[in-house]
Design a protein around this motif. Structure first.
Motif, short mmCIF file in Angstrom:
data_model
loop_
_atom_site.label_atom_id
_atom_site.label_comp_id
_atom_site.label_asym_id
_atom_site.label_seq_id
_atom_site.Cartn_x
_atom_site.Cartn_y
_atom_site.Cartn_z
N ALA A 1 11.75 47.77 61.70
CA ALA A 1 12.16 49.11 62.10
C ALA A 1 11.47 49.51 63.38
CB ALA A 1 11.89 50.11 60.99
N LYS A 2 10.21 49.11 63.56
CA LYS A 2 9.49 49.42 64.79
C LYS A 2 10.09 48.68 65.99
CE LYS A 2 5.01 50.44 62.77
NZ LYS A 2 3.62 50.00 62.61
N MET A 3 10.67 47.49 65.73
CA MET A 3 11.26 46.71 66.80
C MET A 3 12.66 47.21 67.17
SD MET A 3 9.90 42.93 65.61
CE MET A 3 11.12 42.06 66.50
N GLY A 4 13.24 48.12 66.40
CA GLY A 4 14.55 48.69 66.72
C GLY A 4 15.68 48.20 65.84
N TYR A 5 15.38 47.39 64.84
CA TYR A 5 16.43 46.92 63.93
C TYR A 5 16.75 48.00 62.91
CZ TYR A 5 15.74 42.23 65.78
OH TYR A 5 15.67 41.16 66.59
N THR B 1 11.91 41.84 54.83
CA THR B 1 11.15 43.10 54.88
C THR B 1 10.92 43.60 53.47
OG1 THR B 1 13.15 44.40 55.06
CG2 THR B 1 12.13 43.70 57.12
N ASP B 2 9.88 44.35 53.31
CA ASP B 2 9.54 44.94 52.01
C ASP B 2 10.29 46.26 51.88
OD1 ASP B 2 8.49 45.65 49.64
OD2 ASP B 2 6.40 45.73 50.32
N PRO B 3 11.17 46.41 50.87
CA PRO B 3 11.94 47.65 50.75
C PRO B 3 11.08 48.84 50.37
CG PRO B 3 12.39 46.20 48.89
CD PRO B 3 11.52 45.44 49.84
#
Length: 162
Positions: free
Chosen positions: A15-19, A3-5
């Motif tokens: 984050a949209k997937m819930g991680y 992911t891009d910080p």
């Protein structure tokens, strides 16, 4: 998939997937560490108070010399002593030496008044063979493990029925 910080949590696909976005939650970790040390401190103080209540606080501060923990003291006789590896080996060695002295040693009186003599095992086997089956050889008897066939059927229990 890295992911891009620099992305906002709304734009991050993971984050949209819930991680979770962060690896470690430092606030929760800090609270847990503080609670752990507070619990350990509480248990130590409680243990000291309970122990002092039962044996006395004066004994906690100045314990008697004979109650030091892990002191090597032998109880008065008769005392049950634990056997170490060295004593176990030497005891077994001594037992085997005594057994060998009895089995293979010189003839000795067991009860002189009754005429009982202890003789070495080899002499006892020879005596047995000469008494029970004079014609049987020691080699034939010892090789197959069977008692000698034939001979007398007296009180000594020798001889098989023919």
């Amino acid at each position: 998939m890295p992911t891009d910080p620099h992305l906002e949590p709304e734009d991050d696909a993971l984050a949209k997937m819930g991680y979770e976005v962060e690896d470690v939650q430092f606030k929760s970790l800090g609270k847990s560490v503080i609670w752990f040390f507070a619990f350990v401190f509480f248990c130590g103080i409680s243990g000291y108070l309970i122990f002092g209540y039962y044996i006395g606080f004066d004994k906690l501060k100045n314990p008697p010399a004979d109650t030091t923990p892990f002191a090597s003291r032998i109880p008065p006789s008769p005392n049950p002593l634990l056997q170490t590896n060295e004593t176990a080996k030497s005891d077994i060695r001594d037992l085997r030496q005594k057994e060998n002295a009895i089995l293979y040693g010189k003839p000795a009186w067991v009860d002189k008044s009754k005429g009982i003599v202890r003789i070495p095992i080899d002499q006892a086997i020879d005596l047995y063979l000469s008494k029970i089956a004079p014609t049987a050889s020691k080699q034939a008897t010892m090789s197959n493990g069977m008692p000698p066939v034939g001979g007398s059927s007296d009180d000594t229990g020798g001889g098989a029925p023919q």
